[in-house]
Design a protein around this motif. Structure first.
Motif, PDB file in Angstrom:
ATOM      1  N   PRO A   1      45.922  45.822  42.817  1.00  0.00           N
ATOM      2  CA  PRO A   1      45.426  45.833  44.198  1.00  0.00           C
ATOM      3  C   PRO A   1      44.184  46.705  44.375  1.00  0.00           C
ATOM      4  O   PRO A   1      43.304  46.376  45.186  1.00  0.00           O
ATOM      5  CB  PRO A   1      46.618  46.387  44.994  1.00  0.00           C
ATOM      6  N   GLN A   2      44.096  47.804  43.637  1.00  0.00           N
ATOM      7  CA  GLN A   2      42.903  48.646  43.699  1.00  0.00           C
ATOM      8  C   GLN A   2      41.697  47.899  43.153  1.00  0.00           C
ATOM      9  O   GLN A   2      40.605  47.952  43.724  1.00  0.00           O
ATOM     10  CB  GLN A   2      43.124  49.933  42.910  1.00  0.00           C
ATOM     11  N   LEU A   3      41.901  47.188  42.031  1.00  0.00           N
ATOM     12  CA  LEU A   3      40.824  46.394  41.445  1.00  0.00           C
ATOM     13  C   LEU A   3      40.409  45.275  42.396  1.00  0.00           C
ATOM     14  O   LEU A   3      39.212  45.015  42.583  1.00  0.00           O
ATOM     15  CB  LEU A   3      41.279  45.818  40.110  1.00  0.00           C
ATOM     16  N   GLU A   4      41.378  44.627  43.010  1.00  0.00           N
ATOM     17  CA  GLU A   4      41.088  43.564  43.971  1.00  0.00           C
ATOM     18  C   GLU A   4      40.247  44.083  45.132  1.00  0.00           C
ATOM     19  O   GLU A   4      39.246  43.465  45.528  1.00  0.00           O
ATOM     20  CB  GLU A   4      42.407  42.978  44.503  1.00  0.00           C
ATOM     21  N   GLN A   5      40.638  45.223  45.671  1.00  0.00           N
ATOM     22  CA  GLN A   5      39.900  45.797  46.800  1.00  0.00           C
ATOM     23  C   GLN A   5      38.465  46.118  46.401  1.00  0.00           C
ATOM     24  O   GLN A   5      37.524  45.859  47.169  1.00  0.00           O
ATOM     25  CB  GLN A   5      40.603  47.055  47.299  1.00  0.00           C
ATOM     26  N   HIS A   6      38.273  46.656  45.216  1.00  0.00           N
ATOM     27  CA  HIS A   6      36.925  46.977  44.754  1.00  0.00           C
ATOM     28  C   HIS A   6      36.083  45.716  44.611  1.00  0.00           C
ATOM     29  O   HIS A   6      34.920  45.672  45.036  1.00  0.00           O
ATOM     30  CB  HIS A   6      36.999  47.712  43.413  1.00  0.00           C
ATOM     31  N   LEU A   7      36.676  44.683  44.042  1.00  0.00           N
ATOM     32  CA  LEU A   7      35.918  43.467  43.763  1.00  0.00           C
ATOM     33  C   LEU A   7      35.702  42.601  45.000  1.00  0.00           C
ATOM     34  O   LEU A   7      34.900  41.670  44.968  1.00  0.00           O
ATOM     35  CB  LEU A   7      36.624  42.661  42.670  1.00  0.00           C
ATOM     36  N   GLU A   8      36.369  42.903  46.079  1.00  0.00           N
ATOM     37  CA  GLU A   8      36.105  42.199  47.333  1.00  0.00           C
ATOM     38  C   GLU A   8      34.688  42.460  47.835  1.00  0.00           C
ATOM     39  O   GLU A   8      34.113  41.631  48.552  1.00  0.00           O
ATOM     40  CB  GLU A   8      37.127  42.598  48.396  1.00  0.00           C
ATOM     41  N   SER A   9      34.118  43.588  47.424  1.00  0.00           N
ATOM     42  CA  SER A   9      32.770  43.941  47.878  1.00  0.00           C
ATOM     43  C   SER A   9      31.800  44.183  46.724  1.00  0.00           C
ATOM     44  O   SER A   9      30.699  44.672  46.937  1.00  0.00           O
ATOM     45  CB  SER A   9      32.817  45.192  48.764  1.00  0.00           C
ATOM     46  N   HIS A  10      32.215  43.863  45.494  1.00  0.00           N
ATOM     47  CA  HIS A  10      31.353  44.037  44.328  1.00  0.00           C
ATOM     48  C   HIS A  10      31.481  42.813  43.427  1.00  0.00           C
ATOM     49  O   HIS A  10      32.597  42.359  43.151  1.00  0.00           O
ATOM     50  CB  HIS A  10      31.746  45.283  43.517  1.00  0.00           C
ATOM     51  N   GLU A  11      30.349  42.309  42.938  1.00  0.00           N
ATOM     52  CA  GLU A  11      30.407  41.182  42.005  1.00  0.00           C
ATOM     53  C   GLU A  11      30.843  41.631  40.620  1.00  0.00           C
ATOM     54  O   GLU A  11      31.534  40.900  39.910  1.00  0.00           O
ATOM     55  CB  GLU A  11      29.050  40.481  41.933  1.00  0.00           C
TER      56      GLU A  11
ATOM     57  N   THR B   1      48.139  35.731  40.748  1.00  0.00           N
ATOM     58  CA  THR B   1      48.198  35.015  42.017  1.00  0.00           C
ATOM     59  C   THR B   1      48.113  36.025  43.159  1.00  0.00           C
ATOM     60  O   THR B   1      48.754  37.066  43.129  1.00  0.00           O
ATOM     61  CB  THR B   1      49.507  34.216  42.125  1.00  0.00           C
ATOM     62  N   GLY B   2      47.306  35.733  44.134  1.00  0.00           N
ATOM     63  CA  GLY B   2      47.137  36.654  45.248  1.00  0.00           C
ATOM     64  C   GLY B   2      46.009  37.640  45.052  1.00  0.00           C
ATOM     65  O   GLY B   2      45.817  38.535  45.885  1.00  0.00           O
ATOM     66  N   TYR B   3      45.251  37.477  43.961  1.00  0.00           N
ATOM     67  CA  TYR B   3      44.097  38.328  43.700  1.00  0.00           C
ATOM     68  C   TYR B   3      42.841  37.463  43.548  1.00  0.00           C
ATOM     69  O   TYR B   3      42.273  37.355  42.454  1.00  0.00           O
ATOM     70  CB  TYR B   3      44.317  39.167  42.440  1.00  0.00           C
ATOM     71  N   PRO B   4      42.371  36.859  44.627  1.00  0.00           N
ATOM     72  CA  PRO B   4      41.226  35.941  44.517  1.00  0.00           C
ATOM     73  C   PRO B   4      39.932  36.624  44.087  1.00  0.00           C
ATOM     74  O   PRO B   4      39.129  36.014  43.373  1.00  0.00           O
ATOM     75  CB  PRO B   4      41.103  35.349  45.927  1.00  0.00           C
ATOM     76  N   ALA B   5      39.725  37.867  44.491  1.00  0.00           N
ATOM     77  CA  ALA B   5      38.493  38.560  44.091  1.00  0.00           C
ATOM     78  C   ALA B   5      38.502  38.829  42.590  1.00  0.00           C
ATOM     79  O   ALA B   5      37.466  38.720  41.923  1.00  0.00           O
ATOM     80  CB  ALA B   5      38.334  39.863  44.874  1.00  0.00           C
ATOM     81  N   ILE B   6      39.658  39.180  42.045  1.00  0.00           N
ATOM     82  CA  ILE B   6      39.767  39.367  40.598  1.00  0.00           C
ATOM     83  C   ILE B   6      39.495  38.060  39.879  1.00  0.00           C
ATOM     84  O   ILE B   6      38.769  38.019  38.876  1.00  0.00           O
ATOM     85  CB  ILE B   6      41.154  39.911  40.219  1.00  0.00           C
ATOM     86  N   GLN B   7      40.043  36.975  40.391  1.00  0.00           N
ATOM     87  CA  GLN B   7      39.832  35.681  39.755  1.00  0.00           C
ATOM     88  C   GLN B   7      38.358  35.269  39.795  1.00  0.00           C
ATOM     89  O   GLN B   7      37.845  34.698  38.828  1.00  0.00           O
ATOM     90  CB  GLN B   7      40.715  34.628  40.416  1.00  0.00           C
ATOM     91  N   ARG B   8      37.677  35.568  40.890  1.00  0.00           N
ATOM     92  CA  ARG B   8      36.239  35.262  40.955  1.00  0.00           C
ATOM     93  C   ARG B   8      35.462  36.114  39.955  1.00  0.00           C
ATOM     94  O   ARG B   8      34.507  35.635  39.324  1.00  0.00           O
ATOM     95  CB  ARG B   8      35.714  35.487  42.377  1.00  0.00           C
ATOM     96  N   TRP B   9      35.849  37.376  39.805  1.00  0.00           N
ATOM     97  CA  TRP B   9      35.192  38.261  38.828  1.00  0.00           C
ATOM     98  C   TRP B   9      35.408  37.751  37.406  1.00  0.00           C
ATOM     99  O   TRP B   9      34.458  37.704  36.608  1.00  0.00           O
ATOM    100  CB  TRP B   9      35.742  39.677  38.989  1.00  0.00           C
ATOM    101  N   LEU B  10      36.624  37.357  37.099  1.00  0.00           N
ATOM    102  CA  LEU B  10      36.896  36.798  35.769  1.00  0.00           C
ATOM    103  C   LEU B  10      36.007  35.586  35.508  1.00  0.00           C
ATOM    104  O   LEU B  10      35.444  35.435  34.415  1.00  0.00           O
ATOM    105  CB  LEU B  10      38.369  36.406  35.651  1.00  0.00           C
TER     106      LEU B  10
END
Length: 206
Positions: A136-146, A175-184
């Motif tokens: 969740p911390q990684l997800e929150q970070h990647l919501e505003s960072h590419e 599942t439930g981490y869309p920002a992480i999936q976009r980063w991947l």
């Protein structure tokens, strides 16, 4: 032309991050399989007394520790690139995420994968708990960072990518981490990217 030899195994995320950078820097290298049997030999122990992979040999230099190898390769072959910025604040951000790769990523998703796929003698419940706190911390970070450290890919992204991408192989759902999936997906779209071989998915935790 560099004379680079990499002791590795195809399924190791630690080796994969080094392979990614070598490919992305277009550096030719000789990959040498270093399974458990090889690592127990005295010849290998002379390269790395810890008997761990990856080990990179560049001419007369022997490098161990995957994150240290990433730093070396950039400083040696791409010193003015985006992979490891000279700017103090950006460099500090890269180092922060290298530490996360060696900390939460290693003892969270990576540990869970090692237990599920290779029966490693590690604490699976602890790995799940660390993953549940870190993702969740990684997800929150990647919501505003590419990317993790700067506006472009750095060695921090490569260091964290492999074991986050393969988290489901350890029973850790993305599942439930869309920002992480976009980063991947962004990492996977970089020139020179090659995936880790896929392993069967165990039952998802939780």
């Amino acid at each position: 032309m560099p004379d680079i030899k990499l002791y590795s195994t195809p399924l190791s995320g630690h080796c994969h991050r080094v392979t990614l950078l070598l490919n992305m820097l277009s550096l030719p290298f000789e990959a040498t399989e270093a399974g458990a049997g090889v690592r127990q030999t005295e010849d290998f122990a002379r390269l790395n007394p810890l008997r761990q992979i990856p080990v990179l040999i560049d001419g007369g230099h022997v490098l161990t520790d995957s994150n240290a190898i990433l730093v070396y390769l950039v400083k040696r072959y791409a010193p003015d690139s985006h992979w490891l910025p000279e700017d103090p604040l950006k460099a500090a951000e890269v180092q922060k995420w290298l530490s996360r790769a060696a900390g939460e990523v290693r003892f969270g998703p990576a540990s869970a994968r090692m237990v599920k796929q290779f029966s490693a003698p590690e604490a699976y419940e602890s790995a799940l708990q660390i993953s549940a706190k870190f993702l969740p911390q990684l997800e929150q970070h990647l919501e505003s960072h590419e990317f993790l450290a700067t506006g472009r890919a750095t060695i921090a992204d490569l260091a964290c990518y492999s074991y986050v991408a393969t988290a489901p192989e350890g029973g850790v759902s993305l599942t439930g981490y869309p920002a992480i999936q976009r980063w991947l997906a962004r990492i996977e779209s970089l020139p020179g990217f090659t995936p880790l071989p896929a392993l069967p998915l165990p039952e998802i935790a939780g």
